[in-house]
Every structure is written in C-alpha cells, then in structure tokens.
Scaffold this motif. Structure first.
Motif, PDB file in Angstrom:
ATOM      1  N   ALA A 200      -1.727  -8.838  11.617  1.00 43.99           N
ATOM      2  CA  ALA A 200      -0.947 -10.073  11.522  1.00 43.99           C
ATOM      3  C   ALA A 200      -0.651 -10.413  10.067  1.00 43.99           C
ATOM      4  CB  ALA A 200      -1.703 -11.219  12.191  1.00 43.99           C
ATOM      5  N   ILE A 201      -1.635 -10.249   9.197  1.00 42.75           N
ATOM      6  CA  ILE A 201      -1.447 -10.524   7.769  1.00 42.75           C
ATOM      7  C   ILE A 201      -0.432  -9.554   7.177  1.00 42.75           C
ATOM      8  CG2 ILE A 201      -2.610 -10.373   5.525  1.00 42.75           C
ATOM      9  CD1 ILE A 201      -5.091 -11.595   6.918  1.00 42.75           C
ATOM     10  N   THR A 202      -0.508  -8.293   7.578  1.00 41.83           N
ATOM     11  CA  THR A 202       0.445  -7.289   7.094  1.00 41.83           C
ATOM     12  C   THR A 202       1.864  -7.617   7.530  1.00 41.83           C
ATOM     13  OG1 THR A 202      -1.270  -5.581   7.162  1.00 41.83           O
ATOM     14  CG2 THR A 202       1.020  -4.832   7.115  1.00 41.83           C
ATOM     15  N   ALA A 203       2.015  -8.141   8.749  1.00 38.13           N
ATOM     16  CA  ALA A 203       3.340  -8.462   9.276  1.00 38.13           C
ATOM     17  C   ALA A 203       4.048  -9.549   8.471  1.00 38.13           C
ATOM     18  CB  ALA A 203       3.221  -8.899  10.737  1.00 38.13           C
ATOM     19  N   GLN A 213       1.714 -11.414  -4.538  1.00 41.51           N
ATOM     20  CA  GLN A 213       1.459 -10.001  -4.261  1.00 41.51           C
ATOM     21  C   GLN A 213       0.791  -9.304  -5.444  1.00 41.51           C
ATOM     22  OE1 GLN A 213       4.177  -7.316  -2.470  1.00 41.51           O
ATOM     23  NE2 GLN A 213       5.179  -8.874  -1.223  1.00 41.51           N
ATOM     24  N   THR A 214       1.239  -9.636  -6.638  1.00 41.79           N
ATOM     25  CA  THR A 214       0.662  -8.995  -7.832  1.00 41.79           C
ATOM     26  C   THR A 214      -0.821  -9.319  -7.967  1.00 41.79           C
ATOM     27  OG1 THR A 214       2.777  -9.051  -8.994  1.00 41.79           O
ATOM     28  CG2 THR A 214       0.798  -8.822 -10.342  1.00 41.79           C
ATOM     29  N   ILE A 215      -1.177 -10.575  -7.752  1.00 42.01           N
ATOM     30  CA  ILE A 215      -2.587 -10.979  -7.844  1.00 42.01           C
ATOM     31  C   ILE A 215      -3.425 -10.267  -6.788  1.00 42.01           C
ATOM     32  CG2 ILE A 215      -4.186 -12.916  -7.596  1.00 42.01           C
ATOM     33  CD1 ILE A 215      -1.903 -14.705  -8.722  1.00 42.01           C
ATOM     34  N   LEU A 269      -0.642  -0.865  -0.016  1.00 40.92           N
ATOM     35  CA  LEU A 269       0.754  -0.513   0.240  1.00 40.92           C
ATOM     36  C   LEU A 269       1.424  -1.442   1.251  1.00 40.92           C
ATOM     37  CD1 LEU A 269       0.794   3.412   0.218  1.00 40.92           C
ATOM     38  CD2 LEU A 269       1.256   1.818  -1.634  1.00 40.92           C
ATOM     39  N   PRO A 270       0.862  -1.641   2.448  1.00 40.71           N
ATOM     40  CA  PRO A 270       1.591  -2.459   3.428  1.00 40.71           C
ATOM     41  C   PRO A 270       1.525  -3.967   3.182  1.00 40.71           C
ATOM     42  CG  PRO A 270      -0.469  -1.677   4.392  1.00 40.71           C
ATOM     43  CD  PRO A 270      -0.341  -1.017   3.047  1.00 40.71           C
ATOM     44  N   ILE A 271       0.449  -4.476   2.596  1.00 39.25           N
ATOM     45  CA  ILE A 271       0.305  -5.921   2.415  1.00 39.25           C
ATOM     46  C   ILE A 271       0.972  -6.402   1.124  1.00 39.25           C
ATOM     47  CG2 ILE A 271      -1.374  -7.803   2.081  1.00 39.25           C
ATOM     48  CD1 ILE A 271      -3.245  -6.343   3.969  1.00 39.25           C
ATOM     49  N   THR A 272       0.970  -5.557   0.088  1.00 41.15           N
ATOM     50  CA  THR A 272       1.611  -5.923  -1.187  1.00 41.15           C
ATOM     51  C   THR A 272       2.654  -4.861  -1.545  1.00 41.15           C
ATOM     52  OG1 THR A 272      -0.139  -4.801  -2.462  1.00 41.15           O
ATOM     53  CG2 THR A 272      -0.452  -7.139  -1.988  1.00 41.15           C
ATOM     54  N   PRO A 273       3.699  -4.706  -0.732  1.00 42.84           N
ATOM     55  CA  PRO A 273       4.661  -3.610  -0.952  1.00 42.84           C
ATOM     56  C   PRO A 273       5.445  -3.724  -2.259  1.00 42.84           C
ATOM     57  CG  PRO A 273       5.455  -5.126   0.741  1.00 42.84           C
ATOM     58  CD  PRO A 273       4.040  -5.507   0.464  1.00 42.84           C
ATOM     59  N   ALA A 274       5.899  -4.917  -2.582  1.00 41.36           N
ATOM     60  CA  ALA A 274       6.681  -5.074  -3.809  1.00 41.36           C
ATOM     61  C   ALA A 274       5.825  -4.783  -5.036  1.00 41.36           C
ATOM     62  CB  ALA A 274       7.263  -6.484  -3.884  1.00 41.36           C
ATOM     63  N   LEU A 487       4.622   3.831   7.508  1.00 41.51           N
ATOM     64  CA  LEU A 487       4.098   3.174   6.308  1.00 41.51           C
ATOM     65  C   LEU A 487       5.127   3.191   5.183  1.00 41.51           C
ATOM     66  CD1 LEU A 487       1.804   1.860   4.686  1.00 41.51           C
ATOM     67  CD2 LEU A 487       0.953   4.175   4.179  1.00 41.51           C
ATOM     68  N   VAL A 488       5.770   4.336   4.954  1.00 40.74           N
ATOM     69  CA  VAL A 488       6.769   4.443   3.885  1.00 40.74           C
ATOM     70  C   VAL A 488       7.938   3.493   4.160  1.00 40.74           C
ATOM     71  CG1 VAL A 488       8.427   5.983   2.759  1.00 40.74           C
ATOM     72  CG2 VAL A 488       6.134   6.813   3.295  1.00 40.74           C
ATOM     73  N   GLU A 489       8.412   3.472   5.411  1.00 37.80           N
ATOM     74  CA  GLU A 489       9.506   2.562   5.778  1.00 37.80           C
ATOM     75  C   GLU A 489       9.080   1.109   5.594  1.00 37.80           C
ATOM     76  OE1 GLU A 489      10.582   3.514   9.757  1.00 37.80           O
ATOM     77  OE2 GLU A 489      11.626   5.364   9.227  1.00 37.80           O
ATOM     78  N   GLN A 490       7.863   0.812   5.987  1.00 42.85           N
ATOM     79  CA  GLN A 490       7.324  -0.543   5.886  1.00 42.85           C
ATOM     80  C   GLN A 490       7.289  -1.015   4.436  1.00 42.85           C
ATOM     81  OE1 GLN A 490       3.309  -0.678   7.343  1.00 42.85           O
ATOM     82  NE2 GLN A 490       3.370  -2.850   7.815  1.00 42.85           N
ATOM     83  N   VAL A 491       6.814  -0.148   3.533  1.00 45.29           N
ATOM     84  CA  VAL A 491       6.699  -0.515   2.116  1.00 45.29           C
ATOM     85  C   VAL A 491       8.059  -0.759   1.512  1.00 45.29           C
ATOM     86  CG1 VAL A 491       6.017   0.306  -0.164  1.00 45.29           C
ATOM     87  CG2 VAL A 491       4.511   0.689   1.781  1.00 45.29           C
TER      88      VAL A 491
END
Length: 499
Positions: A200-203, A213-215, A269-274, A487-491
């Motif tokens: 849910a957090i990843t979504a 995201q940086t932090i 990768l998935p939670i902080t993609p940017a 995962l790659v698409e998600q990021v």
C-alpha cells in the motif's frame, strides 16, 4: 498445505528450536536434530518453487491477517520473483552450514545450533514480510543470533568483531526505522489510513514529493548499504568473517549480505523512484569504487579468509551496480549475482574451514604444495576459485555479464571501469590458489588428510548449482523476469510522473 506454506517456512525452524530446547540436552543429538530440521525446511521450498507462477509479477502464496489493528500492523507475507531465489538460497546454505559445522563446534553445541535455527527464521521472515513492522522485527531478530555466533564461537578477537558487527548494523537499523515511521505517517496523511503495509505504501510512491523521497531514500540507502556492505561502510565485514566460525561466515556471506541489496530492490527503488533515478550516478560511483577497492585490498591479504571477505566487497559492488542500472538486464544480473555469490563464496568459506580444521592456520605464507596431499580438495577449490573469477560455463559469468550489459546501457564509463574487476579477481584468486596449493611443499602438511565423505556431501550441491546456473541460467532467471520487468516499469513510470 500450500495455503500456509510461507508461515510454515518462517516458523518451522523456530518451532524446531523450541522443541530441541525443551526435550534435547546432548550436543550431538541437538546437532543431528538441527540438521534434520534444516533439511525439512529446505524440502519445504521445493513445492514453493514448483508451484510458483512465473508469468506474473504479483505476490504469491499471500497470507494476511490483522495483528495490531490499532497501529495498522498486519501479519502480511508473500513471495515474488525477486525473493523466491533468496528463500531457496537461505534454506540451502543453512542446511549445508549445519552439516559443515559437525566437527569444529566443541563448546556449547546445543546453544550454537539453536542460534542457527532462530537465525534461519529471521532470514526467511525478512525475505517474505510485506508489512514494515513485521519486516523490522525479523530484521532485528537476525542480529542477535549472528552476534552470538560470532561473539561466543568465533576466534580470538571475536568480541571486538561481534560488537563492531552489532553497532554497524544497529546504526543502519535505526535509520531504517525512522524511514519506516515517516512513511507510516505520510501514507496516513495522503490516504487517511495509517498502515505499515509495504504494498500500500509503495502504491502511493508517485504522491511523495521529491524532497520527502530524497530523505527516505538516504535513510534506507545507508541502512541497507551497511548490510551489503558498500564502500565506505564495509569495514565491519572482514573482521566479522575472520573471527566468525565457518557456519557463521557461510551464512554471513551467503545470505545476510543479500539483505542489503534485497532492501534496495524491495524498498528504495519502488518507494522512492524519483530519488533512486537521481542517485543512480552516485550509487554507480560507490559500486565501482567497491569493485576496484575490494579487489586491490584482497590482493595484499595474508589471511586467506580475509582475502575472500574483501572479495565479497568487490563482488557485491557488481550487484549494486546492476541494481542501480535500473534496467532489465542489470537488475536480473544483480539478483542472479546475489544468488551466485551466496553459492560460490559460501563454498569457499566451507573449504577454507575444512583446511583450517586440519592445519589450524589461515596464513597463506604457511601453506604451499598441499595439492599433492589433498587432490580432491585441490580440484574442488580450483573449481570454486574459477567460479569466483567468473569463468564462462559457471554461474558468476552469467551474472556479471548481465550486470555489465545493464551497466553499459545505463552508464558506459562506469561499466568499463567495473569490467576491470574481473581481471583483478583473476589476479588475487589465482595468486592465492597458487601460493596455498602449489609452490614449494611445507613439510608440515605432507600427511594432510583429503576431504572426507561428509565434506564431499555438503559441497556437492553447491558444485552442481555453480555449473547449472552457468550452463542453463534460465532455470533460475525465469523466476525473476516478470517481477523485474514490473519493477523497472514501476520506477520509471513513477519517476517520470513526478517530473
């Protein structure tokens, strides 16, 4: 049974430890009971792997139930193509480590094997947890038995090594805990639902600001980088490896180091993609430094165990380089290399432990010419030496090749430097092999005994897998294709959406 297979895998070693603690008192009976328990645990992974659906990236065999509803905590576990090979690696190496420890654990045998079983529960739990609270409990649960394994059954400087391992890992854990708490409140702020549910957090990742995201990325990254360990937070590893008993070194190198790279894949990768995309060059630089630095330091080691420990810093640099290429080839190569490193380095530590039991020294200068006395050992040690180098036809070659393909696509300059690590590996591994097994014979080792049946039995599965991965890697990579693609698409979809 398949409905609860993940819970069985997690808690069976813990139940076995509890039963052994209550009913068995003798060291040898505990030893055999532990080995049987770990073999059963390994067998339980077979239906998991054969029933796994390779055509989907979704979590499978999911079990979910409220645990602490007031805090949004759930018992939530599942497995996908990123974690399934790590489960197999964990159960395999734990069983082999137990069998490999039969002759050298002389004191507090019962406690040693109980610690290994508790450690196995923690390791399996980490790879299967889909709730942050549950994940953190398993993560911390690993720390205590490994601390005891090093600190009680290790070498002369075991207390120093154990405390250093504990403090480094604990520092990373604190940062990770702060990131988890921040995500808990951020998810509640965005959705009105406070939860530790990782999926849910990843979504909601696309809704996290770049600054947030940086932090979170930096907190997670440092916590997991210590576990890998990446340069420059790697200094605990050589001390821990040198002082740990053989089983501890096998588990430490084979499984625990993978917790860090798994964390990058599951969380960073998935939670902080940017943030992950922004920090790609930074991580690539650290990875290349680790590859070259680890290899150069390995070259000057006089202790054969410390040499292999520093080689792990170099090899894990390839893993992080592949992961942060953030493309299909790089990440698949990174995951496969996580698996290969566990098999090959685990085998090397077992072989070093076997010869140490006979000679009671790990100093390279004190060996020499023992190949004539131990031809079976010399042959098998040569195979795993070549495997560590990445000889074609063996598993590490496929992993490193995929990593370099992915790295060339993402950052070719760094990939060219990283490729030199393959040459450096050949230098330090072959030079070590030459000095230990050949050159002038040290008269002390004229009557060394070759590998016995038990040692051949525990090394053979690793030997088979090394060639299996090298000759037909699709058996192993087929599990990860869909999960890595997703995962790659998600990021990149989340990263682009934020921009």
């Amino acid at each position: 049974m398949m409905e609860n297979i993940l819970s069985i895998l997690i808690f069976f070693p813990l139940v076995a430890a509890f039963v052994i603690f209550l009913f068995l008192r003798g060291g040898k009976t505990t030893m055999w009971a532990t080995f049987i328990a770990t073999i059963i645990e390994l067998i339980l992974t077979i239906p998991l792997m054969t029933s796994f659906d390779k055509t989907t990236a979704a979590m499978q065999f999911v079990e979910k139930a409220d645990w602490i509803p007031a805090l949004g905590v759930q018992y939530y576990v599942g497995v996908d193509g990123i974690s399934i090979l790590m489960i197999f690696l964990t159960t395999l190496l734990t069983a082999i480590a137990v069998l490999g420890s039969f002759t050298y654990i002389q004191k507090r045998q019962r406690e040693f094997y109980l610690a290994l079983l508790v450690l196995e529960t923690g390791m399996v739990g980490v790879f299967l947890a889909l709730d942050f609270f549950l994940f953190y409990i398993f993560w911390e649960a690993m720390l205590i038995p490994m601390y005891l394994i090093i600190g009680v059954w290790g070498g002369k400087r075991r207390i120093y090594a154990a405390v250093k391992f504990f403090l480094f890992t604990l520092a990373g854990s604190v940062l990770m805990m702060l990131a988890i708490i921040a995500l808990f409140f951020k998810h509640g702020e965005i959705t009105g639902v406070y939860t530790f549910d990782i999926m849910a957090i990843t979504a909601q990742a696309v809704k996290y600001t770049a600054g947030f995201q940086t932090i979170i990325f930096l907190a997670f990254f440092l916590g997991f980088a210590i576990k890998v360990p990446m340069f420059p937070v790697h200094t605990w590893l050589p001390d821990a490896h040198v002082e740990a008993p053989t089983a501890g070194s096998v588990i430490l190198a084979g499984v625990l180091l993978k917790m860090g790279t798994y964390g990058f894949l599951r969380f960073c990768l998935p939670i902080t993609p940017a943030a992950s995309i922004s920090f790609m060059p930074f991580v690539a630089i650290l990875s290349v430094i680790a590859i070259v630095y680890g290899a150069l330091v390995a070259m000057v080691q006089s202790d054969v165990k410390k040499l292999v420990a520093y080689s792990s810093v170099s090899h894990m640099g390839f893993v992080t380089l592949g992961i942060y290429a953030i493309n299909q080839a790089g990440i698949e190569g990174g995951i496969l290399q996580m698996f290969n490193h566990g098999i090959i380095t685990g085998a090397l530590f077992l072989l070093i432990g076997a010869i140490y039991e006979r000679t009671h020294t790990r100093e390279i200068s004190e060996y020499g010419g023992i190949a004539a006395s131990v031809p079976m050992f010399a042959t098998i040690f040569l195979i795993f030496t070549m495997g560590s180098i990445g000889l074609p036809g063996m598993g590490a070659f496929i992993g490193e090749f995929l990593v370099l393909v992915g790295a060339f696509e993402a950052f070719s300059d760094y990939a060219i430097i990283a490729a030199s690590g393959v040459i450096f590996a050949a230098v330090y591994m072959l030079w070590m092999y030459q000095r230990v097994l050949y050159e002038s014979l040290n008269k002390r080792w004229e009557n060394l005994k070759d590998m016995n049946l038990r040692e051949i039995i525990y090394i053979m599965p690793l030997l088979i897998i090394v060639f299996w991965v090298g000759i037909y890697p699709e058996t192993f990579t087929s599990y990860m294709h869909e999960s890595v693609r997703h995962l790659v698409e998600q990021v990149f979809s989340a990263g682009v959406a934020m921009k």
